[in-house]
Design a protein around this motif. Structure first.
Motif, PDB file in Angstrom:
ATOM      1  N   VAL A  21       3.506  11.769  39.691  1.00  0.00           N
ATOM      2  CA  VAL A  21       2.696  12.897  39.220  1.00  0.00           C
ATOM      3  C   VAL A  21       1.921  13.516  40.380  1.00  0.00           C
ATOM      4  N   ILE A  22       1.290  12.670  41.195  1.00  0.00           N
ATOM      5  CA  ILE A  22       0.445  13.168  42.279  1.00  0.00           C
ATOM      6  C   ILE A  22       1.276  13.889  43.332  1.00  0.00           C
ATOM      7  N   GLN A  23       2.346  13.254  43.797  1.00  0.00           N
ATOM      8  CA  GLN A  23       3.116  13.877  44.873  1.00  0.00           C
ATOM      9  C   GLN A  23       3.783  15.164  44.423  1.00  0.00           C
ATOM     10  N   ARG A  24       4.413  15.144  43.279  1.00  0.00           N
ATOM     11  CA  ARG A  24       5.087  16.367  42.824  1.00  0.00           C
ATOM     12  C   ARG A  24       4.073  17.444  42.461  1.00  0.00           C
ATOM     13  N   GLY A  25       2.940  17.031  41.879  1.00  0.00           N
ATOM     14  CA  GLY A  25       1.913  18.008  41.508  1.00  0.00           C
ATOM     15  C   GLY A  25       1.284  18.665  42.719  1.00  0.00           C
ATOM     16  N   VAL A  26       0.912  17.869  43.721  1.00  0.00           N
ATOM     17  CA  VAL A  26       0.316  18.435  44.931  1.00  0.00           C
ATOM     18  C   VAL A  26       1.326  19.331  45.650  1.00  0.00           C
ATOM     19  N   ALA A  27       2.593  18.931  45.651  1.00  0.00           N
ATOM     20  CA  ALA A  27       3.631  19.775  46.256  1.00  0.00           C
ATOM     21  C   ALA A  27       3.745  21.113  45.526  1.00  0.00           C
ATOM     22  N   ALA A  28       3.619  21.091  44.198  1.00  0.00           N
ATOM     23  CA  ALA A  28       3.670  22.330  43.424  1.00  0.00           C
ATOM     24  C   ALA A  28       2.491  23.231  43.767  1.00  0.00           C
ATOM     25  N   VAL A  29       1.314  22.644  43.970  1.00  0.00           N
ATOM     26  CA  VAL A  29       0.147  23.444  44.355  1.00  0.00           C
ATOM     27  C   VAL A  29       0.350  24.028  45.747  1.00  0.00           C
ATOM     28  N   PHE A  30       0.896  23.241  46.671  1.00  0.00           N
ATOM     29  CA  PHE A  30       1.210  23.777  47.996  1.00  0.00           C
ATOM     30  C   PHE A  30       2.160  24.967  47.877  1.00  0.00           C
ATOM     31  N   LEU A  31       3.188  24.817  47.060  1.00  0.00           N
ATOM     32  CA  LEU A  31       4.157  25.901  46.875  1.00  0.00           C
ATOM     33  C   LEU A  31       3.435  27.170  46.416  1.00  0.00           C
ATOM     34  N   LEU A  32       2.538  27.015  45.442  1.00  0.00           N
ATOM     35  CA  LEU A  32       1.801  28.163  44.920  1.00  0.00           C
ATOM     36  C   LEU A  32       0.855  28.742  45.966  1.00  0.00           C
ATOM     37  N   ALA A  33       0.221  27.863  46.748  1.00  0.00           N
ATOM     38  CA  ALA A  33      -0.702  28.332  47.783  1.00  0.00           C
ATOM     39  C   ALA A  33       0.040  29.124  48.856  1.00  0.00           C
ATOM     40  N   PHE A  34       1.203  28.636  49.265  1.00  0.00           N
ATOM     41  CA  PHE A  34       1.992  29.375  50.248  1.00  0.00           C
ATOM     42  C   PHE A  34       2.508  30.687  49.660  1.00  0.00           C
ATOM     43  N   LEU A  35       2.846  30.685  48.366  1.00  0.00           N
ATOM     44  CA  LEU A  35       3.314  31.913  47.719  1.00  0.00           C
ATOM     45  C   LEU A  35       2.208  32.965  47.695  1.00  0.00           C
ATOM     46  N   SER A  36       1.004  32.568  47.305  1.00  0.00           N
ATOM     47  CA  SER A  36      -0.104  33.530  47.266  1.00  0.00           C
ATOM     48  C   SER A  36      -0.422  34.036  48.672  1.00  0.00           C
ATOM     49  N   THR A  37      -0.296  33.143  49.669  1.00  0.00           N
ATOM     50  CA  THR A  37      -0.521  33.560  51.054  1.00  0.00           C
ATOM     51  C   THR A  37       0.551  34.549  51.503  1.00  0.00           C
ATOM     52  N   PHE A  38       1.790  34.304  51.145  1.00  0.00           N
ATOM     53  CA  PHE A  38       2.901  35.192  51.505  1.00  0.00           C
ATOM     54  C   PHE A  38       2.639  36.607  51.007  1.00  0.00           C
ATOM     55  N   HIS A  39       2.116  36.734  49.783  1.00  0.00           N
ATOM     56  CA  HIS A  39       1.899  38.053  49.192  1.00  0.00           C
ATOM     57  C   HIS A  39       0.597  38.704  49.656  1.00  0.00           C
ATOM     58  N   GLN A  40      -0.445  37.911  49.887  1.00  0.00           N
ATOM     59  CA  GLN A  40      -1.769  38.485  50.091  1.00  0.00           C
ATOM     60  C   GLN A  40      -2.250  38.487  51.538  1.00  0.00           C
ATOM     61  N   PHE A  41      -1.859  37.483  52.326  1.00  0.00           N
ATOM     62  CA  PHE A  41      -2.411  37.353  53.671  1.00  0.00           C
ATOM     63  C   PHE A  41      -2.155  38.581  54.548  1.00  0.00           C
ATOM     64  N   PRO A  42      -0.937  39.122  54.600  1.00  0.00           N
ATOM     65  CA  PRO A  42      -0.718  40.289  55.473  1.00  0.00           C
ATOM     66  C   PRO A  42      -1.626  41.468  55.146  1.00  0.00           C
ATOM     67  N   VAL A  43      -1.928  41.662  53.857  1.00  0.00           N
ATOM     68  CA  VAL A  43      -2.793  42.778  53.470  1.00  0.00           C
ATOM     69  C   VAL A  43      -4.254  42.482  53.803  1.00  0.00           C
ATOM     70  N   LEU A  44      -4.675  41.252  53.542  1.00  0.00           N
ATOM     71  CA  LEU A  44      -6.072  40.904  53.734  1.00  0.00           C
ATOM     72  C   LEU A  44      -6.405  40.576  55.184  1.00  0.00           C
ATOM     73  N   LEU A  45      -5.475  39.867  55.865  1.00  0.00           N
ATOM     74  CA  LEU A  45      -5.795  39.300  57.169  1.00  0.00           C
ATOM     75  C   LEU A  45      -4.710  39.509  58.215  1.00  0.00           C
ATOM     76  N   GLY A  46      -3.704  40.279  57.877  1.00  0.00           N
ATOM     77  CA  GLY A  46      -2.576  40.480  58.784  1.00  0.00           C
ATOM     78  C   GLY A  46      -2.898  41.413  59.940  1.00  0.00           C
ATOM     79  N   GLU A  47      -1.858  41.831  60.621  1.00  0.00           N
ATOM     80  CA  GLU A  47      -2.014  42.666  61.817  1.00  0.00           C
ATOM     81  C   GLU A  47      -2.789  43.949  61.517  1.00  0.00           C
ATOM     82  N   ARG A  48      -2.595  44.497  60.331  1.00  0.00           N
ATOM     83  CA  ARG A  48      -3.334  45.695  59.914  1.00  0.00           C
ATOM     84  C   ARG A  48      -4.145  45.410  58.661  1.00  0.00           C
TER      85      ARG A  48
END
Length: 493
Positions: A21-48
């Motif tokens: 439960v712990i390993q798969r659950g934490v991995a799922a949260v990582f997946l979601l965190a990287f997904l939100s970063t993929f969509h939002q980071f360039p706009v909020l903190l990217g080159e422009r």
């Protein structure tokens, strides 16, 4: 008994389900965190972006945290950021499917270590948009759970115990910061306001707010009971530890359905599983309880059938545990300090942190509303039609019901909540207004609605409101989810 036999006492053969439960659950949260970063980071903190990461790296120098972006001639690029996110999502997905867990014991260390390093690199340049306690929480979890090992070894009791120590810091730290930080937690009135004033309400938050006052008192008492008392029971033998962990999980599920706190509650639930044994879960399913006693202590006990883990593995776990124990001194002192820090890290790698939330309660809800117009002369009141830019999660249109977004993290919406508490010319907000004025397509993708369909408005204004939930009668009469009172205009471009 030889040394390998003594070390074999540290195997947790009765926690195999918890490990999954712990390993798969934490991995799922990582997946979601990287997904939100993929969509939002360039706009909020990217080159422009609103707060460009390249500028931050140049300005901060060594004061910025550890990051892989330093290893290149050009420290940061949006392309590299997206590659890192895709790699993190792939590793997370593979772990959710259980593939690394089929390899040698060290496989999970490599996989979770890679996700931890990638996310730490992003967090170190994330500035205000990554300044949340659950970011450090994910990093600490990511480092720890890799050492739970693959199926080739038994779950290490020392790592499970350290996860319980993390749970204790989460819950007891939150309970103490509440008692020390705001009198409403002491006089049991905190929940009279919380569901209405929390950063991002969910679809059931209004219903939770409109419950009787006696229910709100019980909510506060229940929070105190679990966070200040029950949480200590996770250190006791089974089944007491499992029962205490189940109480934590139930309170966290209540928070899940009444709010949007990104992955905070879900990670807490996952960490709580470190105290839940296979025997307890079998008993819940109708199976027999095998008894309990000294062999069920969370640190040392007689291993159940399954064989001892290799000596090299046990020694590695002992070394990691020793390192983490040394790093725990500052967080331990912080728990009992009259100047307790909330959501603080004591090292650059975010390995053992201090947590807490809502040490100061807000009793009124304020919202910053951004509006635009396409009028030729925006200063002419008769000509200008001002239309609002609607955000995905934060309240705006009074008729719109709040939605459930957690565990996905809407970083811009959260910062808009903080801004409403302290209206001012924050650099990121000034940049946001300028980009809206220019019709920037990246910023528009983070919004729920763009009233101008991509066209640049001729004018922008910022208004300030106080919001409250509509009563039952008001909703029946008007269909509104919120009612609001205009408090003035903050800016105009």
């Amino acid at each position: 008994m030889d040394w390998s036999s003594w070390l074999g006492l540290l195997d947790g053969h009765d926690f195999t389900i918890a490990r999954e439960v712990i390993q798969r659950g934490v991995a799922a949260v990582f997946l979601l965190a990287f997904l939100s970063t993929f969509h939002q980071f360039p706009v909020l903190l990217g080159e422009r972006g609103l707060l460009p990461a390249p500028d931050f790296l140049e300005r901060a120098g060594d004061r910025a945290g550890p990051t892989l972006f330093r290893w290149r001639r050009t420290p940061y690029s949006d392309r590299l950021l997206r590659v890192m996110c895709l790699a993190g999502m792939l590793l997370g997905a593979l772990t959710v499917l259980g593939l690394p867990q089929q390899g040698p014991a060290w496989t999970t260390i490599v996989v979770f270590g890679a996700m931890w390093a990638l996310y730490l690199s992003i967090h170190s340049v994330g500035q205000i948009f990554y300044g949340f306690g659950w970011e450090s929480m994910l990093l600490e979890c990511g480092f720890l759970v890799g050492f739970l090992g693959s199926h080739a070894v038994a779950p290490p009791l020392l790592i499970l115990f350290f996860l319980r120590w993390m749970l204790l810091r989460l819950e007891f730290g939150a309970g103490m910061i509440k008692l020390r930080g705001d009198s409403s937690w002491r006089d049991l009135t905190a929940m009279d306001h919380h569901h209405q004033t929390q950063p991002m309400p969910g679809p059931l938050s209004r219903r939770a707010h409109l419950t009787p006052h006696w229910w709100h008192r019980l909510e506060v008492l229940g929070s105190h009971a679990v966070q200040l008392g029950v949480i200590w029971l996770v250190l006791l033998p089974q089944p007491i530890a499992s029962i205490a962990a189940a109480a934590v999980i139930l309170t966290q599920l209540f928070l899940v359905v009444t709010g949007n706190f990104a992955w905070l509650n879900w990670l807490t639930i996952l960490v709580a599983f470190s105290a839940i044994s296979d025997s307890f879960l079998r008993w819940l399913g109708g199976g027999p309880w095998p008894g309990w006693g000294w062999q069920r202590w969370p640190i040392i006990g007689e291993p159940l059938p399954g064989g001892a883990s290799p000596l090299w593995w046990q020694l590695l776990i002992l070394a990691v545990f020793a390192l983490l124990a040394v790093l725990s001194w500052a967080p331990l002192r912080n728990l009992f300090s009259s100047h307790q820090l909330m959501n603080a890290s004591f090292n650059r790698f975010h390995l053992v942190n201090a947590y807490g939330a809502f040490g100061s309660m807000t009793q009124r809800r304020y919202e910053v509303i951004i509006e635009g117009t396409r009028a030729a002369d925006p200063d002419t009141a008769a000509e200008a039609e001002w239309l609002p830019f609607e955000f995905r999660g934060k309240p705006g249109d009074v008729r719109r019901r709040s939605r459930q977004f957690a565990p996905y993290h809407l970083r811009l919406d959260w910062q808009m909540w903080f801004l409403a508490l302290r209206p001012g010319a924050e650099p990121w907000f000034v940049a946001l207004l300028e980009k809206l004025r220019q019709g920037d397509p990246g910023v528009r993708r983070l919004l729920r609605t763009d009233p101008f369909d991509g066209a640049a408005p001729t004018g922008i204004r910022v208004r300030y409101f106080e919001y409250r939930y509509a009563t039952g009668q008001e909703r029946r009469e008007t269909g509104a989810w919120w009612t609001r009172t205009a408090l003035g205009e903050l800016a105009r471009l």
